[in-house]
Design an enzyme around this catalytic site. Structure first.
Site, PDB file in Angstrom:
ATOM      1  N   TYR A   1      -1.808  -0.901  10.919  1.00  0.00           N
ATOM      2  CA  TYR A   1      -1.924  -1.319   9.510  1.00  0.00           C
ATOM      3  C   TYR A   1      -0.742  -0.819   8.680  1.00  0.00           C
ATOM      4  CZ  TYR A   1      -3.805  -1.370   4.718  1.00  0.00           C
ATOM      5  OH  TYR A   1      -3.987  -1.552   3.362  1.00  0.00           O
TER       6      TYR A   1
ATOM      7  N   SER B   1       0.839  -1.205   0.000  1.00  0.00           N
ATOM      8  CA  SER B   1       0.000   0.000   0.000  1.00  0.00           C
ATOM      9  C   SER B   1       0.870   1.250   0.000  1.00  0.00           C
ATOM     10  CB  SER B   1      -0.872   0.013   1.264  1.00  0.00           C
ATOM     11  OG  SER B   1      -1.534   1.253   1.409  1.00  0.00           O
TER      12      SER B   1
HETATM   13  P1  NAD Z   1     -11.267  -6.213   0.575  1.00  0.00           P
HETATM   14  O1  NAD Z   1     -12.018  -6.052   1.830  1.00  0.00           O
HETATM   15  O2  NAD Z   1     -12.038  -6.438  -0.654  1.00  0.00           O
HETATM   16  O3  NAD Z   1     -10.219  -7.387   0.690  1.00  0.00           O
HETATM   17  C1  NAD Z   1      -9.599  -7.757   1.887  1.00  0.00           C
HETATM   18  C2  NAD Z   1      -9.854  -9.226   2.066  1.00  0.00           C
HETATM   19  O4  NAD Z   1      -9.051  -9.708   3.138  1.00  0.00           O
HETATM   20  C3  NAD Z   1     -11.277  -9.568   2.442  1.00  0.00           C
HETATM   21  O5  NAD Z   1     -12.073  -9.767   1.303  1.00  0.00           O
HETATM   22  C4  NAD Z   1     -11.108 -10.842   3.252  1.00  0.00           C
HETATM   23  O6  NAD Z   1     -11.464 -11.948   2.480  1.00  0.00           O
HETATM   24  C5  NAD Z   1      -9.628 -10.896   3.554  1.00  0.00           C
HETATM   25  N1  NAD Z   1      -9.380 -11.118   4.978  1.00  0.00           N
HETATM   26  C6  NAD Z   1      -9.282 -10.202   5.955  1.00  0.00           C
HETATM   27  N2  NAD Z   1      -9.027 -10.809   7.133  1.00  0.00           N
HETATM   28  C7  NAD Z   1      -8.945 -12.147   6.869  1.00  0.00           C
HETATM   29  C8  NAD Z   1      -8.703 -13.286   7.670  1.00  0.00           C
HETATM   30  N3  NAD Z   1      -8.457 -13.189   8.984  1.00  0.00           N
HETATM   31  N4  NAD Z   1      -8.704 -14.501   7.067  1.00  0.00           N
HETATM   32  C9  NAD Z   1      -8.954 -14.621   5.746  1.00  0.00           C
HETATM   33  N5  NAD Z   1      -9.176 -13.553   4.941  1.00  0.00           N
HETATM   34  C10 NAD Z   1      -9.173 -12.338   5.510  1.00  0.00           C
HETATM   35  O7  NAD Z   1     -10.346  -4.922   0.448  1.00  0.00           O
HETATM   36  P2  NAD Z   1      -9.152  -4.548  -0.533  1.00  0.00           P
HETATM   37  O8  NAD Z   1      -9.007  -3.095  -0.359  1.00  0.00           O
HETATM   38  O9  NAD Z   1      -9.324  -5.114  -1.874  1.00  0.00           O
HETATM   39  O10 NAD Z   1      -7.892  -5.226   0.160  1.00  0.00           O
HETATM   40  C11 NAD Z   1      -7.005  -6.035  -0.556  1.00  0.00           C
HETATM   41  C12 NAD Z   1      -5.588  -5.575  -0.299  1.00  0.00           C
HETATM   42  O11 NAD Z   1      -5.418  -4.254  -0.778  1.00  0.00           O
HETATM   43  C13 NAD Z   1      -5.176  -5.547   1.159  1.00  0.00           C
HETATM   44  O12 NAD Z   1      -3.872  -6.095   1.279  1.00  0.00           O
HETATM   45  C14 NAD Z   1      -5.108  -4.080   1.485  1.00  0.00           C
HETATM   46  O13 NAD Z   1      -4.170  -3.809   2.495  1.00  0.00           O
HETATM   47  C15 NAD Z   1      -4.674  -3.525   0.160  1.00  0.00           C
HETATM   48  N6  NAD Z   1      -4.894  -2.106  -0.038  1.00  0.00           N
HETATM   49  C16 NAD Z   1      -6.163  -1.590  -0.128  1.00  0.00           C
HETATM   50  C17 NAD Z   1      -6.337  -0.242  -0.357  1.00  0.00           C
HETATM   51  C18 NAD Z   1      -7.694   0.366  -0.496  1.00  0.00           C
HETATM   52  O14 NAD Z   1      -7.803   1.591  -0.500  1.00  0.00           O
HETATM   53  N7  NAD Z   1      -8.763  -0.390  -0.613  1.00  0.00           N
HETATM   54  C19 NAD Z   1      -5.219   0.596  -0.489  1.00  0.00           C
HETATM   55  C20 NAD Z   1      -3.963   0.031  -0.388  1.00  0.00           C
HETATM   56  C21 NAD Z   1      -3.809  -1.295  -0.170  1.00  0.00           C
END
Ligand code: NAD
Ligand code: MG
Length: 339
Positions: A244, A231
């Site tokens: 985080y 991120s």
């Molecule tokens: P999202 O909620 O769609 O995906 C996160 C997923 O993590 C969930 O769908 C869930 O299935 C999984 N998860 C969480 N805790 C878990 C557990 N204990 N066991 C199994 N699965 C678990 O959100 P996203 O934003 O697509 O996140 C995906 C990645 O993107 C993450 O690594 C997040 O840090 C990163 N990210 C997101 C953003 C943003 O703005 N959305 C920005 C930078 C990085």
């Protein structure tokens, strides 16, 4: 597809499209007088040309809150994971991928894109996310690919081992591991951050990729890839994401260290560093309501990204075409942030 995109993009976009079509008319007129202005050879505007500033919804967004981990299907507007737009071209034919958090967000965009590129895909998610996961499984199957659904909690080492074993069994091997799942919960003060919170974030975001990598490695042949979702928080952390942000810095270091370790084995390790992306993570405690209402508004594009806008990055990093890239972190942050 047209309708869905118009719904997603809203009225502003329709106006922009009309303007764009008008603009095309001017372009054609200019071409007819080409010899005078010497633009006869100017190529026509590509059919797929899209203005990234107007492609997707902009803030303000409606207030909304879901219990963690949230569902994409209940978000307003619904995120775009490339369901109707991603077109494959055989870039991952016969590959076998395990994607954590493959039910929604970036993981889902990667799952859809991988299946359309010819890969078989296993997804992991939490049991509460079954409705989102079912949609992804259907989409993978629609491509004629093997789809394996493995719900379970990544905070348990035993489950991480089982997850890899079940994925290998279901797919008949493994050559792409995408460590994408994460926990993100805002806490205004470190004094509000409990040891349990801190532990849950570390277990999900740091320990799970460690456990999964150890379990997967014996199955990964030369040419295989590992991809981590890190991120902009790794390099530009927010005050209210103290735990985080540290895990995302760890994810970036994971990529850069492991890439060096695994290069001699012919295994590439790369990362994706998104900026603000419209996913369930943000509406289920990952962002303050104030931040959510103006989500992505402070980027140069003035809007959040949609998961669909990152699917092709996961494809590129997994594809053998990118065989000289390892230890890299690819940013997608609407013009802000550093990977
Ligand atoms: P999202 O909620 O769609 O995906 C996160 C997923 O993590 C969930 O769908 C869930 O299935 C999984 N998860 C969480 N805790 C878990 C557990 N204990 N066991 C199994 N699965 C678990 O959100 P996203 O934003 O697509 O996140 C995906 C990645 O993107 C993450 O690594 C997040 O840090 C990163 N990210 C997101 C953003 C943003 O703005 N959305 C920005 C930078 C990085
Ligand atoms: Mg989810």
């Amino acid at each position: 597809m047209e309708n869905k995109n118009e719904y997603l993009m809203g009225d502003d976009h329709k106006i922009n499209r009309r303007k764009a079509i008008g603009g095309l008319g001017i372009g054609i007129a200019a071409m007819t007088v080409g010899p005078v202005f010497n633009v006869a050879a100017a190529p026509p505007a590509a059919a797929g040309l899209e203005d990234p500033t107007a492609k997707y919804p902009k803030p303000p967004f409606n207030e909304q809150k879901q219990p963690w981990p949230g569902l994409a299907g209940k978000m307003n507007p619904r995120p775009d994971h490339g369901e109707t737009s991603y077109k494959g071209s055989g870039r991952l034919t016969g590959r076998k991928a395990l994607i954590t958090g493959g039910d929604s967000g970036m993981g889902r965009a990667a799952a859809i894109a991988y299946a359309r590129e010819g890969a078989d895909v296993a997804i992991n998610y939490l049991p509460d996310e079954e409705p989102d996961a079912k949609e992804v499984i259907e989409l993978i199957k629609k491509e004629g690919r093997i789809a394996v659904a493995i719900p379970g909690d990544l905070r348990e080492e035993a489950f991480c081992k089982r997850l890899v074993n079940e994925a290998v069994k279901g797919l008949g091997g493994l050559d792409i591991l995408v460590n994408n799942a994460a926990r993100q919960q805002t806490r205004e003060s470190i004094l509000d951050l409990s040891a349990e919170d801190f532990d849950a974030t570390m277990k999900t975001n740091v320990y799970a990729p460690f456990w999964l990598t150890k379990a997967a490695l014996p199955h990964l042949k030369p040419g295989s890839v590992i991809i981590a979702t890190t991120s902009v928080q790794a390099t530009d952390p927010s005050g209210e994401l103290f735990d985080y942000a540290q895990t995302k810095a760890a994810n970036t270091a994971y990529v850069r260290s492991l890439a060096k370790q695994l290069a001699p084995k012919g295994i590439r390790v790369n990362g994706v560093a998104p900026g603000p992306i419209w996913t369930p993570l943000q509406v289920s405690g990952g962002a303050t309501m104030e931040k959510l209402k103006n989500f992505g508004g402070d980027t140069p594009f003035g809007r959040p990204g949609q998961p669909a806008e990152l699917g092709s990055i996961y494809v590129q990093l997994a594809s053998s075409d990118a065989s000289y890239s390892t230890g890299q972190v690819y940013g997608a942050a609407g013009g802000s942030g550093q990977p």
